[in-house]
Design an enzyme around this catalytic site. Structure first.
Site, PDB file in Angstrom:
ATOM      1  CG  ASP A  13      -1.747  -1.248   1.334  1.00  0.00           C
ATOM      2  OD1 ASP A  13      -2.284  -1.695   0.308  1.00  0.00           O
ATOM      3  OD2 ASP A  13      -1.810  -1.811   2.431  1.00  0.00           O
ATOM      4  CE  LYS A  18       1.508  10.144  -8.120  1.00  0.00           C
ATOM      5  NZ  LYS A  18       1.241  11.346  -7.365  1.00  0.00           N
ATOM      6  N   GLY A  40      -3.914  -4.187  -4.757  1.00  0.00           N
ATOM      7  CA  GLY A  40      -4.959  -3.174  -4.929  1.00  0.00           C
ATOM      8  C   GLY A  40      -4.329  -1.888  -5.387  1.00  0.00           C
ATOM      9  CG  HIS A  41      -1.229  -1.878  -7.984  1.00  0.00           C
ATOM     10  ND1 HIS A  41      -0.656  -1.884  -6.743  1.00  0.00           N
ATOM     11  CD2 HIS A  41      -0.560  -2.797  -8.697  1.00  0.00           C
ATOM     12  CE1 HIS A  41       0.323  -2.763  -6.715  1.00  0.00           C
ATOM     13  NE2 HIS A  41       0.389  -3.344  -7.890  1.00  0.00           N
ATOM     14  CB  THR A 131      -7.084 -10.038   0.522  1.00  0.00           C
ATOM     15  OG1 THR A 131      -6.431 -11.060  -0.227  1.00  0.00           O
ATOM     16  CG2 THR A 131      -6.117  -8.899   0.790  1.00  0.00           C
ATOM     17  NE  ARG A 145       6.041 -32.058  -5.222  1.00  0.00           N
ATOM     18  CZ  ARG A 145       6.922 -32.885  -4.697  1.00  0.00           C
ATOM     19  NH1 ARG A 145       8.015 -33.173  -5.336  1.00  0.00           N
ATOM     20  NH2 ARG A 145       6.716 -33.432  -3.517  1.00  0.00           N
ATOM     21  CD  GLN A 226       0.807  -8.946  -2.482  1.00  0.00           C
ATOM     22  OE1 GLN A 226       1.614  -9.558  -3.139  1.00  0.00           O
ATOM     23  NE2 GLN A 226      -0.436  -8.804  -2.875  1.00  0.00           N
ATOM     24  CB  THR A 303     -10.045  -5.943   2.685  1.00  0.00           C
ATOM     25  OG1 THR A 303      -9.084  -5.007   3.194  1.00  0.00           O
ATOM     26  CG2 THR A 303      -9.318  -7.147   2.161  1.00  0.00           C
ATOM     27  CB  VAL A 412       2.897  16.285  -3.082  1.00  0.00           C
ATOM     28  CG1 VAL A 412       4.306  16.380  -2.534  1.00  0.00           C
ATOM     29  CG2 VAL A 412       2.823  16.856  -4.496  1.00  0.00           C
TER      30      VAL A 412
HETATM   31  P1  GDP Z   1      -0.379   0.193  -3.813  1.00  0.00           P
HETATM   32  O1  GDP Z   1      -1.005  -1.067  -3.403  1.00  0.00           O
HETATM   33  O2  GDP Z   1       1.020   0.344  -3.318  1.00  0.00           O
HETATM   34  O3  GDP Z   1      -0.498   0.480  -5.275  1.00  0.00           O
HETATM   35  O4  GDP Z   1      -1.154   1.310  -3.052  1.00  0.00           O
HETATM   36  P2  GDP Z   1      -2.533   1.945  -3.423  1.00  0.00           P
HETATM   37  O5  GDP Z   1      -2.715   2.044  -4.878  1.00  0.00           O
HETATM   38  O6  GDP Z   1      -3.595   1.337  -2.598  1.00  0.00           O
HETATM   39  O7  GDP Z   1      -2.208   3.424  -2.956  1.00  0.00           O
HETATM   40  C1  GDP Z   1      -2.532   4.050  -1.930  1.00  0.00           C
HETATM   41  C2  GDP Z   1      -3.520   5.177  -2.117  1.00  0.00           C
HETATM   42  O8  GDP Z   1      -2.790   6.367  -2.040  1.00  0.00           O
HETATM   43  C3  GDP Z   1      -4.310   5.282  -3.392  1.00  0.00           C
HETATM   44  O9  GDP Z   1      -5.616   5.708  -3.077  1.00  0.00           O
HETATM   45  C4  GDP Z   1      -3.584   6.339  -4.201  1.00  0.00           C
HETATM   46  O10 GDP Z   1      -4.416   7.058  -5.073  1.00  0.00           O
HETATM   47  C5  GDP Z   1      -3.075   7.223  -3.121  1.00  0.00           C
HETATM   48  N1  GDP Z   1      -1.823   7.935  -3.383  1.00  0.00           N
HETATM   49  C6  GDP Z   1      -0.746   7.526  -4.101  1.00  0.00           C
HETATM   50  N2  GDP Z   1       0.232   8.457  -4.010  1.00  0.00           N
HETATM   51  C7  GDP Z   1      -0.236   9.454  -3.217  1.00  0.00           C
HETATM   52  C8  GDP Z   1       0.312  10.662  -2.710  1.00  0.00           C
HETATM   53  O11 GDP Z   1       1.444  11.038  -2.966  1.00  0.00           O
HETATM   54  N3  GDP Z   1      -0.498  11.414  -1.885  1.00  0.00           N
HETATM   55  C9  GDP Z   1      -1.756  11.037  -1.552  1.00  0.00           C
HETATM   56  N4  GDP Z   1      -2.457  11.816  -0.739  1.00  0.00           N
HETATM   57  N5  GDP Z   1      -2.303   9.911  -2.006  1.00  0.00           N
HETATM   58  C10 GDP Z   1      -1.554   9.116  -2.815  1.00  0.00           C
END
Ligand code: GDP
Length: 422
Positions: A13, A18, A40-41, A131, A145, A226, A303, A412
């Site tokens: 997470d 991003k 969960g990207h 999850t 196996r 992860q 989740t 940011v």
């Molecule tokens: P991953 O599993 O590592 O891909 O994490 P997630 O995709 O669940 O990312 C965490 C959350 O943080 C998502 O809702 C993103 O949109 C958000 N996010 C990513 N980078 C930033 C950031 O620099 N600032 C903020 N406020 N939110 C971010």
């Protein structure tokens, strides 16, 4: 050779979605090597729409990128089709030539999900906090196996010789140990027969495809799921995932030689979170933890569970980055620390010159913190390192000193453009 690997440097997470999306613009291939639909990207599209991918690589958002699910991935065949359909609904078509799935990937079957959920339910306070997507039980069958791979599904032969022994054992466990309903193997086979036709065009020898691409000088991006501290061998066992989440998994999970990897980029959040159980030395209990959770929107993408929050643990981060061979990192969510008051960074664990090898060892740790000045200005509109408030620049610099790893980019905000070089 030109292959980069992006890997979460904490407990997942970190905002990898991003970051991978950002690097995917320059890639020819985006490849997942481990895990399954438990990732969960989150990606925010240019028009502001938010999309959460669980299984498909983030390169699906970039035309011209070929996405690969490697042999080390465990594939829920129903989920992959569901995700493709959800993308279609937002106007994104992913044709077979842009999604290649390894013949060697193991399939997550209904028994795996049922067992995953039943075990967590029964374990209650001793639960790992999975999850519930069947990932762990699928890897168990792979190691034993007796798993079912895509290769067997597409062969067109009867699956009964694999499914029936599986069903006998799993249904016994489900019924006798967990008081859950058994699952009919004939129904599973029929349902697999339906998805088979739809999956056929996507199936490929992922390893051969990537080795050829490397030979042709194509640019490959490996997408971690992860985080390094959840790695089955090197993470905080037993509170880990069931696969090689660190960069070492790239080679076994995709079939490329180790000489192919040029660069490992770690992704770390400016503070620490953890979902599920397990050691968390810098955890903030009560209102301070809640403040961070609220500011960072720290609820699981898969989740919806609230994530545990705490100060940045640079001792854990230093271990993770060195384990993965990361010589640079992207620091995300620095904006979340605005208005959090004076900040703390966990600098080291007193009296311990290595990262604890077991969850039990963590109980006795004495973290040493450094206090740093905070800042109140929101960072949402900041687009260069120079324009960050002084204390935020100092924070970034101190993290580099404590981990010994250069921060190459700072993020940011969740948007695609809210990121800039250090
Ligand atoms: P991953 O599993 O590592 O891909 O994490 P997630 O995709 O669940 O990312 C965490 C959350 O943080 C998502 O809702 C993103 O949109 C958000 N996010 C990513 N980078 C930033 C950031 O620099 N600032 C903020 N406020 N939110 C971010």
């Amino acid at each position: 050779m030109a292959a980069d690997c992006i890997v979460g440097a904490q407990w997942g997470d970190e905002g990898k979605g991003k970051v991978i999306d950002y690097f995917a613009r320059a890639a020819d291939y985006v490849v997942r090597w481990a895990g399954g639909g438990n990732a969960g990207h989150t990606i925010i599209l240019p028009d502001g729409r938010k999309f959460v991918l669980h299984l498909l690589p983030a390169g699906v958002f970039h035309e011209g990128v070929v996405n690969v699910l490697g042999a080390g991935v465990v594939l829920d065949p129903w989920l992959v089709l569901e995700e493709l359909r959800a993308l279609e609904e937002v106007g994104l078509q992913v044709p077979p030539e842009r999604l290649r799935i390894s013949l060697r990937a193991h399939l997550v079957l209904p028994w795996h999900k049922a067992l995953d959920q039943a075990r967590e339910r029964v374990a209650e306070k001793d639960a790992i906090g999975t999850t519930g997507k069947g990932i762990g039980p699928c890897y168990e069958d792979k190691a034993a196996r007796r798993g079912l791979r895509l290769a067997e599904l597409v062969s067109g032969k009867s699956l009964a010789p694999i499914l029936e022994p599986l069903a006998r054992e799993k249904n016994l466990l489900l019924r006798e140990l967990y008081g859950a309903d058994p699952i009919d193997p004939a129904q599973v086979e029929a349902s697999l027969g339906e998805v088979r036709e739809r999956l056929l065009p996507f199936v490929d020898d992922g390893g051969a495809l990537l080795r050829k691409a490397l030979g042709e000088g194509r640019k490959i991006l490996f997408e971690g799921a992860q985080g390094i501290l959840l790695d089955l061998d090197h993470g905080t066992y037993p509170y880990v995932t069931s696969s090689s989440a660190s960069s070492g998994g790239v080679f076994s999970g995709t079939g490329i030689p180790f000489s192919a990897l040029d660069r490992v980029i770690g992704v770390a959040k400016a503070y620490t979170t953890r979902v599920g159980e397990g050691p968390f030395p810098s955890e903030l209990q009560g209102p301070p933890g809640e403040r961070l959770r609220k500011a960072g929107g720290e609820f699981g993408a898969t989740t919806g569970r609230p994530r545990r929050c705490g100060w940045l643990d640079c001792a854990a981060l230093r271990y993770a980055l060195s384990l993965a061979g990361a010589e640079e990192m992207v620091l995300t969510k620095l904006d979340v620390l605005s208005g959090q008051g004076p900040l703390k960074i966990l600098a080291a664990y007193e009296g311990l010159d290595r990262f604890p090898a077991s969850a039990g060892e963590v109980g006795g740790l004495r973290p040493r913190y450094e206090e740093m000045e905070g800042w109140d200005e929101p960072l949402a509109g900041v687009r260069s390192f120079r324009d960050l408030p002084g204390p935020a620049r100092d924070y970034v610099a101190r993290v580099e000193e404590l981990t010994g790893v250069r921060i190459s980019m700072v993020s940011v905000g969740p948007g695609r453009e809210e990121v800039f070089p250090r």
